[in-house]
Design an enzyme around this catalytic site. Structure first.
Site, PDB file in Angstrom:
ATOM      1  CE  LYS A 126     106.876-104.760  97.953  1.00 57.09           C
ATOM      2  NZ  LYS A 126     107.897-104.346  96.983  1.00 57.09           N
ATOM      3  CG  ASP A 166     105.596-104.823  94.314  1.00 55.70           C
ATOM      4  OD1 ASP A 166     106.820-104.769  94.166  1.00 55.70           O
ATOM      5  OD2 ASP A 166     104.982-105.916  94.353  1.00 55.70           O
TER       6      ASP A 166
HETATM    7  P1  NDP Z   1     103.366-105.106  87.285  1.00 61.84           P
HETATM    8  O1  NDP Z   1     102.092-105.299  88.001  1.00 61.84           O
HETATM    9  O2  NDP Z   1     103.569-103.893  86.477  1.00 61.84           O
HETATM   10  O3  NDP Z   1     103.652-106.372  86.341  1.00 61.84           O
HETATM   11  C1  NDP Z   1     103.734-107.648  86.860  1.00 61.84           C
HETATM   12  C2  NDP Z   1     103.916-108.628  85.722  1.00 61.84           C
HETATM   13  O4  NDP Z   1     104.157-109.923  86.253  1.00 61.84           O
HETATM   14  C3  NDP Z   1     102.676-108.742  84.850  1.00 61.84           C
HETATM   15  O5  NDP Z   1     103.057-109.084  83.552  1.00 61.84           O
HETATM   16  C4  NDP Z   1     101.937-109.897  85.531  1.00 61.84           C
HETATM   17  O6  NDP Z   1     101.032-110.581  84.675  1.00 61.84           O
HETATM   18  C5  NDP Z   1     103.074-110.806  85.911  1.00 61.84           C
HETATM   19  N1  NDP Z   1     102.683-111.598  87.086  1.00 61.84           N
HETATM   20  C6  NDP Z   1     102.301-111.118  88.296  1.00 61.84           C
HETATM   21  N2  NDP Z   1     101.963-112.119  89.131  1.00 61.84           N
HETATM   22  C7  NDP Z   1     102.125-113.241  88.404  1.00 61.84           C
HETATM   23  C8  NDP Z   1     101.966-114.608  88.705  1.00 61.84           C
HETATM   24  N3  NDP Z   1     101.549-115.028  89.905  1.00 61.84           N
HETATM   25  N4  NDP Z   1     102.264-115.501  87.718  1.00 61.84           N
HETATM   26  C9  NDP Z   1     102.692-115.084  86.506  1.00 61.84           C
HETATM   27  N5  NDP Z   1     102.872-113.803  86.168  1.00 61.84           N
HETATM   28  C10 NDP Z   1     102.599-112.895  87.105  1.00 61.84           C
HETATM   29  O7  NDP Z   1     104.508-105.240  88.402  1.00 61.84           O
HETATM   30  P2  NDP Z   1     106.013-104.765  88.330  1.00 61.84           P
HETATM   31  O8  NDP Z   1     106.544-104.897  86.967  1.00 61.84           O
HETATM   32  O9  NDP Z   1     106.100-103.475  89.033  1.00 61.84           O
HETATM   33  O10 NDP Z   1     106.703-105.837  89.293  1.00 61.84           O
HETATM   34  C11 NDP Z   1     107.246-107.064  88.801  1.00 61.84           C
HETATM   35  C12 NDP Z   1     108.213-107.629  89.829  1.00 61.84           C
HETATM   36  O11 NDP Z   1     109.260-106.668  90.046  1.00 61.84           O
HETATM   37  C13 NDP Z   1     107.632-107.921  91.202  1.00 61.84           C
HETATM   38  O12 NDP Z   1     108.298-109.031  91.764  1.00 61.84           O
HETATM   39  C14 NDP Z   1     107.984-106.660  92.004  1.00 61.84           C
HETATM   40  O13 NDP Z   1     108.029-106.913  93.391  1.00 61.84           O
HETATM   41  C15 NDP Z   1     109.369-106.387  91.436  1.00 61.84           C
HETATM   42  N6  NDP Z   1     109.852-105.028  91.611  1.00 61.84           N
HETATM   43  C16 NDP Z   1     109.147-103.954  91.117  1.00 61.84           C
HETATM   44  C17 NDP Z   1     109.642-102.689  91.264  1.00 61.84           C
HETATM   45  C18 NDP Z   1     108.983-101.499  90.644  1.00 61.84           C
HETATM   46  O14 NDP Z   1     109.576-100.405  90.683  1.00 61.84           O
HETATM   47  N7  NDP Z   1     107.797-101.620  90.060  1.00 61.84           N
HETATM   48  C19 NDP Z   1     110.885-102.430  92.030  1.00 61.84           C
HETATM   49  C20 NDP Z   1     111.592-103.624  92.414  1.00 61.84           C
HETATM   50  C21 NDP Z   1     111.057-104.856  92.242  1.00 61.84           C
HETATM   51  P3  NDP Z   1      99.446-110.353  84.864  1.00 61.84           P
HETATM   52  O15 NDP Z   1      99.174-109.003  84.275  1.00 61.84           O
HETATM   53  O16 NDP Z   1      98.834-111.461  84.121  1.00 61.84           O
HETATM   54  O17 NDP Z   1      99.192-110.421  86.339  1.00 61.84           O
END
Ligand code: NDP
Length: 449
Positions: A126, A166
């Site tokens: 990571k 991510d």
């Molecule tokens: P994105 O950046 O596309 O979206 C993240 C979302 O989560 C946004 O809506 C963001 O809101 C919100 N968010 C992030 N940090 C916070 C926080 N501290 N408090 C509240 N809301 C938060 O990321 P992904 O959708 O790709 O990833 C989401 C999760 O899924 C993560 O845990 C990631 O590790 C996991 N994941 C992702 C994969 C992938 O293929 N993308 C694969 C496997 C796991 P805001 O815009 O306001 O920050």
């Protein structure tokens, strides 16, 4: 806990007392492996736990860029190459101000087990930066990505380490990172996944984590409750890549999704979320979830700054946390149980706190941990690597079918492992950790030290 397991945890805790997310993930994993350690003497004989939980390599570097005002800004960049026993390092890059070594070590550790569960030959890693892409211009993000890659490129490669996206790293950032890697090395290889379709990306990679989460949920519900993932009211958090495509597949399967969120607040739409509106807000305008009210006046928005009501207090059958770590705490778990939730399946990594998932398990809720339920993203990344190596691409339907098979295979593996180790059927985390670790342990033993 077994004496050996306790000793390993205490040693790591005393060495890294401030790395709370890393310790949290470690505790969860070691607690699950307790039963495996008692059964398989080779684990202790080969000191496999301490050898597994320490990353093989940590790279930290400085990233300098010019901002839009002509000022030079500095951020930290990292890559944690955790374990390569079963294949080249593989795992996402996160750009978020909260990024630090504790978070990347927890994510790297989880990634090893997740990648192992997919059955594809990928080790775990990571990386990322404390750079915050929010509110930055495209040009500034491009300059940051180039600066980040100008250091990272030395440490990655198609047979060495293959990063992906991510939080904060989507198709745009992967494109800039890939362009810079190519410029620096003069090589067009599959060194990153999540690439654009026109330069080696895989169809269905964008959808993979969210779709995979729903395929896993469907299989688990089918086997454990006799009814699949249909006709349910679903709460989803986040509104990024994972949340959007989990919403899409959940709706396609015949469910009603009623919530989504971002870090400022969350929306509730009793009529069911209008995904087209969300896609326009998030994917086209790069806006905030609050703007959903511009499309649906009767929806309700809870602004986190003034309203502490938790999204998880919404009545639902299935909860899919898809935002970030530790977003669902014990109070939330109690509210979900009170409202009759059947299952919690994690799209995000470690979104449920240690106390919260224990509460869920004790109350008979099916709990599908991220390392299993969200493995679809990295699985299709593995398929992207395969397509790049073959100089060939599969259709959307072919990739989607392979994704579904992999997710159902992960559930089957966990289900069988649970039976062997006598784990309660609603507990999918213990067997996920055991099954993921077993493959890595076998490879580590076979390769010596
Ligand atoms: P994105 O950046 O596309 O979206 C993240 C979302 O989560 C946004 O809506 C963001 O809101 C919100 N968010 C992030 N940090 C916070 C926080 N501290 N408090 C509240 N809301 C938060 O990321 P992904 O959708 O790709 O990833 C989401 C999760 O899924 C993560 O845990 C990631 O590790 C996991 N994941 C992702 C994969 C992938 O293929 N993308 C694969 C496997 C796991 P805001 O815009 O306001 O920050």
């Amino acid at each position: 806990m077994n004496q050996y397991v306790t000793k390993v945890y205490e040693e790591i805790e005393s060495r890294y007392p401030y790395e709370k997310e890393y310790l949290q993930a470690l505790k969860e994993i070691l607690e699950s492996l307790d039963v495996a350690v008692s059964k398989d003497k080779r684990i202790e004989e080969n000191n496999l736990l301490e050898r597994f939980v320490i990353p093989e390599r940590i790279i930290q570097f400085k990233v300098e860029r010019e901002d839009d005002n002509g000022k030079i800004q500095v951020n930290n960049g990292y890559r944690v190459q955790f374990n390569s026993a079963i294949g080249p390092y593989k795992g996402g890059l996160r750009f978020h101000p909260s990024v630090n070594l504790s978070i990347l070590k927890f994510l790297g550790l989880e990634q090893c087990l997740k990648n192992s569960l997919t059955t594809l030959p990928m080790g775990g890693a990571k990386g990322g930066s404390d750079f915050d892409p929010k509110g930055k211009s495209d040009r500034e993000i491009m300059r940051f990505c180039k600066a980040f890659m100008s250091e990272l490129y030395r440490h990655i490669g198609q047979f060495r380490d293959v990063p992906a996206g991510d939080i904060g790293v989507g198709a745009r950032e992967i494109g800039y990172l890939y362009g810079e890697y190519k410029r620096l090395t003069n090589e067009s290889v599959g060194v990153l996944t999540g690439k654009g379709i026109s330069f080696g990306g895989s169809l269905a990679r964008t959808e993979a984590t969210g779709y995979g989460l729903c395929y896993f949920t469907n299989k688990a519900l089918e086997v454990l409750t006799g009814k699949g993932f249909a006709g349910k009211t679903v709460c989803i958090s986040g509104s990024g890549n994972v949340a959007i495509f989990a919403t899409e597949k959940a709706i396609q399967l015949g469910n009603k999704v009623v919530t989504l969120s971002d870090s400022n607040g969350w929306i509730y739409d009793s009529n069911g979320i209008d995904l087209n509106a969300v896609k326009e807000i998030k994917l086209v305008k790069r806006g905030r979830i609050k703007e959903y009210l511009d499309y649906h006046k009767d929806a309700i928005y809870h602004d986190k700054a003034i309203d502490k009501t938790s999204l998880w207090s919404t009545k639902c059958d299935i909860a899919l946390p898809c935002a970030t770590q530790n977003e669902l705490n014990e109070e939330d778990a109690k509210a979900l149980v009170k409202n009759g939730v059947i299952g919690v399946f994690e799209g995000a990594n470690m979104p449920t706190t240690f106390e919260a998932y224990h509460y869920l398990l004790e109350n008979g809720v099916i709990y599908g941990p991220g390392k299993a339920a969200n493995a679809g993203g990295v699985a299709v990344s593995g398929l992207e690597m395969a397509q790049n190596s073959m100089r060939y691409s599969w259709s959307f339907e072919e990739v989607d079918k392979k994704l579904k098979d992999i997710m159902e295979g992960i559930f089957a593996n966990i289900y069988e492992t649970a039976k062997i180790y006598g784990v309660k059927a609603n507990d999918l985390i213990t067997p996920a950790n055991i099954a993921g670790f077993k493959k890595i342990a076998d490879a580590m033993i076979a390769q010596g030290f």
